[in-house]
Scaffold this motif. Structure first.
Motif, PDB file in Angstrom:
ATOM      1  N   GLU A  17       0.837  -1.213   0.000  1.00 18.98           N
ATOM      2  CA  GLU A  17       0.000   0.000   0.000  1.00 18.98           C
ATOM      3  C   GLU A  17       0.867   1.258   0.000  1.00 18.98           C
ATOM      4  OE1 GLU A  17      -3.416   0.568  -0.132  1.00 18.98           O
ATOM      5  OE2 GLU A  17      -3.450  -1.531  -0.714  1.00 18.98           O
ATOM      6  N   ILE A  18       1.945   1.219   0.775  1.00 15.73           N
ATOM      7  CA  ILE A  18       2.855   2.371   0.822  1.00 15.73           C
ATOM      8  C   ILE A  18       3.527   2.549  -0.535  1.00 15.73           C
ATOM      9  CG2 ILE A  18       4.918   3.333   1.916  1.00 15.73           C
ATOM     10  CD1 ILE A  18       4.075   1.798   4.473  1.00 15.73           C
ATOM     11  N   LYS A  19       3.979   1.459  -1.148  1.00 14.18           N
ATOM     12  CA  LYS A  19       4.586   1.534  -2.477  1.00 14.18           C
ATOM     13  C   LYS A  19       3.624   2.157  -3.482  1.00 14.18           C
ATOM     14  CE  LYS A  19       7.603  -2.504  -2.140  1.00 14.18           C
ATOM     15  NZ  LYS A  19       7.840  -3.862  -2.643  1.00 14.18           N
ATOM     16  N   LYS A  20       2.365   1.723  -3.436  1.00 12.24           N
ATOM     17  CA  LYS A  20       1.362   2.245  -4.367  1.00 12.24           C
ATOM     18  C   LYS A  20       1.182   3.753  -4.169  1.00 12.24           C
ATOM     19  CE  LYS A  20      -3.031   1.020  -3.925  1.00 12.24           C
ATOM     20  NZ  LYS A  20      -4.272   0.239  -3.958  1.00 12.24           N
ATOM     21  N   ALA A  21       1.131   4.196  -2.917  1.00 17.28           N
ATOM     22  CA  ALA A  21       0.974   5.626  -2.635  1.00 17.28           C
ATOM     23  C   ALA A  21       2.178   6.417  -3.127  1.00 17.28           C
ATOM     24  CB  ALA A  21       0.772   5.838  -1.135  1.00 17.28           C
ATOM     25  N   ILE A  22       3.375   5.869  -2.927  1.00 17.04           N
ATOM     26  CA  ILE A  22       4.588   6.555  -3.375  1.00 17.04           C
ATOM     27  C   ILE A  22       4.612   6.656  -4.906  1.00 17.04           C
ATOM     28  CG2 ILE A  22       7.118   6.361  -3.517  1.00 17.04           C
ATOM     29  CD1 ILE A  22       7.005   5.219  -0.620  1.00 17.04           C
ATOM     30  N   VAL A  23       4.268   5.583  -5.578  1.00 14.34           N
ATOM     31  CA  VAL A  23       4.225   5.607  -7.051  1.00 14.34           C
ATOM     32  C   VAL A  23       3.204   6.643  -7.526  1.00 14.34           C
ATOM     33  CG1 VAL A  23       3.546   4.274  -9.095  1.00 14.34           C
ATOM     34  CG2 VAL A  23       5.092   3.277  -7.401  1.00 14.34           C
ATOM     35  N   ASN A  24       2.057   6.713  -6.877  1.00 17.25           N
ATOM     36  CA  ASN A  24       1.041   7.704  -7.251  1.00 17.25           C
ATOM     37  C   ASN A  24       1.564   9.130  -7.067  1.00 17.25           C
ATOM     38  OD1 ASN A  24      -0.868   5.845  -8.036  1.00 17.25           O
ATOM     39  ND2 ASN A  24      -1.914   5.826  -6.070  1.00 17.25           N
TER      40      ASN A  24
END
Length: 186
Positions: A17-24
Motif C-alpha cells: 500500500e505504501i509503495k502504491k501511494a509513493i508511485v502515485n
C-alpha cells in the motif's frame, strides 16, 4: 469509516500500500511538471510554502523514506477521539445529525480504548528505482533574486522550449492589510 480508522491504528500499513501511494505521488509529480507552466507553478509553490524554490526534490526523497512505523506513529497522534474533526454535509435535521455523530464518536473512543496494536517495524521499504524527473533537464537550480523594491524573482532557466512562463503572486487579505484599510487588496 470507523473500521478503516481502527485498522490504520491497530495494524501496520502494508508495504504494498505504501509503495502504491509513493508511485502515485511520484507519477503526479512527473505529470505536474510536463509543461513550462507546471514547472513555474511547482517552483512558485515550493518557494511560497517552504521558502525553498528547489524543495520538490527534497520532498520526493522524504516521501520515499516513509515507513509503516512512521505512518502508525502519525496515525496515533492525529486519529484520536480528541483531535478528530467530523464534518457532515446533509439536508437532514441538524439535531439528529449531531446526535448521530456524537454517538459515533462515543463508540469510536470506546473502541480506541479496547484496541490492540501490532507495532510496525521501522524498516525501510524496498522500492523500485525512483524515476529521475527534474524540473528541467538543465543542471541549473532555481535562482532567487530580490529586486531593489523588495520584489522576489524566481528564475529557472530552461532551454528546452522557446516558451516563457510568468507567475505573479502577492500577499492579500486582512493579514496583509494595514489597520483601517480592510479590503485594500481585493
Amino acid at each position: 469509516i470507523k473500521t478503516e480508522l481502527l485498522q490504520i491504528l491497530s495494524e501496520p500499513v502494508q508495504d504494498q500500500e505504501i509503495k502504491k501511494a509513493i508511485v502515485n505521488l511520484e507519477s503526479d509529480n512527473s505529470y505536474s511538471i510536463e509543461t513550462v507552466d507546471g514547472i513555474s507553478r511547482k517552483i512558485g509553490d515550493a518557494e511560497f510554502l517552504m521558502h525553498d524554490p528547489n524543495y520538490n526534490e527534497k520532498y520526493l526523497k522524504q516521501i520515499r523514506a516513509i515507513t509503516a512505523a512512521d505512518l502508525q506513529r502519525v496515525a496515533k497522534k492525529y486519529l484520536t477521539g480528541k483531535t478528530l474533526n467530523l464534518i457532515s454535509l446533509t439536508n437532514d435535521n441538524k439535531k439528529a445529525t449531531e446526535a448521530t455523530w456524537k454517538e459515533w464518536l462515543k463508540e469510536f473512543q470506546s473502541d480506541l480504548k479496547k484496541l490492540k496494536t501490532k507495532k510496525a517495524k521501522p524498516q525501510k521499504i524496498k522500492l523500485p528505482k525512483a524515476p529521475v524527473v527534474k524540473l528541467s533537464s538543465s543542471a541549473m537550480q532555481t535562482e532567487k533574486i530580490i529586486l531593489g523594491n523588495g520584489v522576489q524573482l524566481l528564475l529557472h532557466p530552461s532551454t528546452e522550449t522557446q516558451v516563457v512562463s510568468v507567475k505573479a503572486a502577492s500577499l492579500g487579505g486582512l493579514r496583509a492589510e494595514p489597520d483601517g484599510l480592510a479590503g485594500l487588496t481585493e
